[in-house]
Design an enzyme around this catalytic site. Structure first.
Site, PDB file in Angstrom:
ATOM      1  N   VAL A   1      66.574  -7.113  -9.626  1.00  0.00           N
ATOM      2  CA  VAL A   1      67.991  -7.486  -9.715  1.00  0.00           C
ATOM      3  C   VAL A   1      68.230  -8.566  -8.684  1.00  0.00           C
ATOM      4  CG1 VAL A   1      70.383  -6.737  -9.463  1.00  0.00           C
ATOM      5  CG2 VAL A   1      68.656  -5.149 -10.374  1.00  0.00           C
ATOM      6  N   VAL A   2      68.597  -9.760  -9.147  1.00  0.00           N
ATOM      7  CA  VAL A   2      68.903 -10.877  -8.243  1.00  0.00           C
ATOM      8  C   VAL A   2      70.355 -11.262  -8.497  1.00  0.00           C
ATOM      9  CG1 VAL A   2      68.119 -13.085  -7.345  1.00  0.00           C
ATOM     10  CG2 VAL A   2      66.522 -11.633  -8.598  1.00  0.00           C
ATOM     11  N   ILE A   3      71.155 -11.234  -7.430  1.00  0.00           N
ATOM     12  CA  ILE A   3      72.573 -11.562  -7.551  1.00  0.00           C
ATOM     13  C   ILE A   3      72.864 -12.772  -6.670  1.00  0.00           C
ATOM     14  CG2 ILE A   3      74.938 -10.766  -7.154  1.00  0.00           C
ATOM     15  CD1 ILE A   3      73.932  -7.928  -7.755  1.00  0.00           C
TER      16      ILE A   3
ATOM     17  N   THR B   1      74.079 -19.745  -1.402  1.00  0.00           N
ATOM     18  CA  THR B   1      73.168 -20.895  -1.289  1.00  0.00           C
ATOM     19  C   THR B   1      72.287 -20.952  -2.526  1.00  0.00           C
ATOM     20  OG1 THR B   1      71.250 -19.755  -0.312  1.00  0.00           O
ATOM     21  CG2 THR B   1      73.067 -20.376   1.193  1.00  0.00           C
TER      22      THR B   1
ATOM     23  N   PHE C   1      61.048 -11.698  -5.523  1.00  0.00           N
ATOM     24  CA  PHE C   1      60.085 -12.769  -5.241  1.00  0.00           C
ATOM     25  C   PHE C   1      58.667 -12.236  -5.116  1.00  0.00           C
ATOM     26  CE2 PHE C   1      59.462 -17.149  -4.352  1.00  0.00           C
ATOM     27  CZ  PHE C   1      58.430 -17.239  -3.450  1.00  0.00           C
TER      28      PHE C   1
ATOM     29  N   HIS D   1      69.355 -20.267  -2.787  1.00  0.00           N
ATOM     30  CA  HIS D   1      68.240 -19.314  -2.713  1.00  0.00           C
ATOM     31  C   HIS D   1      68.072 -18.534  -4.013  1.00  0.00           C
ATOM     32  CE1 HIS D   1      66.065 -15.754  -0.847  1.00  0.00           C
ATOM     33  NE2 HIS D   1      65.295 -16.780  -0.569  1.00  0.00           N
TER      34      HIS D   1
HETATM   35  N1  LIG Z   1      68.691 -11.865  -2.741  1.00  0.00           N
HETATM   36  C1  LIG Z   1      67.800 -11.076  -3.426  1.00  0.00           C
HETATM   37  C2  LIG Z   1      66.458 -11.005  -3.077  1.00  0.00           C
HETATM   38  N2  LIG Z   1      65.964 -11.745  -2.040  1.00  0.00           N
HETATM   39  C3  LIG Z   1      64.699 -11.425  -1.383  1.00  0.00           C
HETATM   40  C4  LIG Z   1      63.486 -12.065  -2.078  1.00  0.00           C
HETATM   41  O1  LIG Z   1      63.233 -11.483  -3.350  1.00  0.00           O
HETATM   42  C5  LIG Z   1      62.245 -11.862  -1.188  1.00  0.00           C
HETATM   43  O2  LIG Z   1      61.978 -10.459  -1.068  1.00  0.00           O
HETATM   44  C6  LIG Z   1      62.425 -12.467   0.191  1.00  0.00           C
HETATM   45  O3  LIG Z   1      62.696 -13.859   0.034  1.00  0.00           O
HETATM   46  C7  LIG Z   1      61.187 -12.279   1.080  1.00  0.00           C
HETATM   47  O4  LIG Z   1      60.033 -12.815   0.492  1.00  0.00           O
HETATM   48  N3  LIG Z   1      65.606 -10.238  -3.785  1.00  0.00           N
HETATM   49  C8  LIG Z   1      66.055  -9.492  -4.864  1.00  0.00           C
HETATM   50  O5  LIG Z   1      65.261  -8.794  -5.505  1.00  0.00           O
HETATM   51  N4  LIG Z   1      67.379  -9.559  -5.201  1.00  0.00           N
HETATM   52  C9  LIG Z   1      68.271 -10.319  -4.531  1.00  0.00           C
HETATM   53  O6  LIG Z   1      69.486 -10.344  -4.890  1.00  0.00           O
HETATM   54  C1  LIG Z   2      69.537 -14.307  -4.205  1.00  0.00           C
HETATM   55  C2  LIG Z   2      69.487 -14.032  -2.751  1.00  0.00           C
HETATM   56  O1  LIG Z   2      68.432 -14.138  -2.113  1.00  0.00           O
HETATM   57  C3  LIG Z   2      70.784 -13.883  -2.034  1.00  0.00           C
HETATM   58  O2  LIG Z   2      70.812 -12.663  -1.300  1.00  0.00           O
HETATM   59  C4  LIG Z   2      70.866 -15.033  -1.059  1.00  0.00           C
HETATM   60  O3  LIG Z   2      72.176 -15.054  -0.546  1.00  0.00           O
HETATM   61  P1  LIG Z   2      72.617 -16.397   0.223  1.00  0.00           P
HETATM   62  O4  LIG Z   2      72.378 -17.538  -0.770  1.00  0.00           O
HETATM   63  O5  LIG Z   2      74.088 -16.217   0.552  1.00  0.00           O
HETATM   64  O6  LIG Z   2      71.723 -16.518   1.437  1.00  0.00           O
END
Ligand SMILES: Nc1c(NC[C@H](O)[C@H](O)[C@H](O)CO)[nH]c(=O)[nH]c1=O
Ligand SMILES: CC(=O)[C@@H](O)COP(=O)(O)O
Length: 155
Positions: free
Chosen positions: A78-80, A84, A57, A86
């Protein structure tokens, strides 16, 4: 060259200064993405500078800070998916934010953000020894190829 569908690019990075902007979640996968992007840039003759941010983000704001100081950028993350929505907001926000930086500044950004439902999907795209795909290399090649295209347009 990486997996099916990857473009066949001839990339030259001579004289280019590229910032690799990388988030910090999922460290093993991120290390592979960063290593592959940097080695691709340096093998092509470019100078690579790595800048780390907390999460995907935060990639757009870092790209905006760097866009006026480098020829091009590579954005890696890498976003997994979790439990939720999110995931959807992080992926969509980062993607649109990176696009906005690119179009508003004119600085090309190789897009190397993995948006995956599972860790296995991310591992398969990380450019690890047994990964079928190498998104860090692809993103680095893309930014160099775009800069080459710009040269052709400007001549
Ligand atoms: N869940 C993942 C995140 N979440 C964190 C956000 O990117 C951000 O840093 C937070 O919301 C604070 O502003 N980030 C990733 O890069 N990968 C994930 O799987
Ligand atoms: C993509 C993310 O930010 C992930 O870690 C959020 O996980 P959750 O949806 O179970 O809070």
């Amino acid at each position: 060259m990486a997996g099916s569908g990857s473009p066949i690019l001839t990339v030259d990075g001579t004289g280019r200064r590229i910032a690799v902007v990388a988030s910090s979640w999922h460290d093993v996968i991120m290390a592979a993405l960063v290593d592959n992007a940097v080695s691709t840039l340096e093998d092509a003759g470019a100078a690579a500078t790595v800048v780390r941010v907390p999460g995907t983000f935060e990639l757009p704001v870092a790209c905006r800070q760097l866009a006026d100081h480098f020829d091009g950028l590579v954005a890696l993350g890498v976003v997994i998916r979790g439990g939720t929505p999110h995931f959807d907001y992080v992926c969509a926000g980062a993607t649109q934010g990176i696009i906005d930086v690119m179009t508003r500044t004119g600085t090309p950004i190789g897009f190397g953000v993995l948006t995956c439902d599972t860790e296995q999907q991310a591992l398969a795209r990380a450019g690890l020894p047994d990964s079928p795909e190498n998104k860090g290399r692809e993103a680095a090649e893309a930014v160099l190829a775009t800069l080459t295209a710009f040269d052709a347009i400007r001549t």
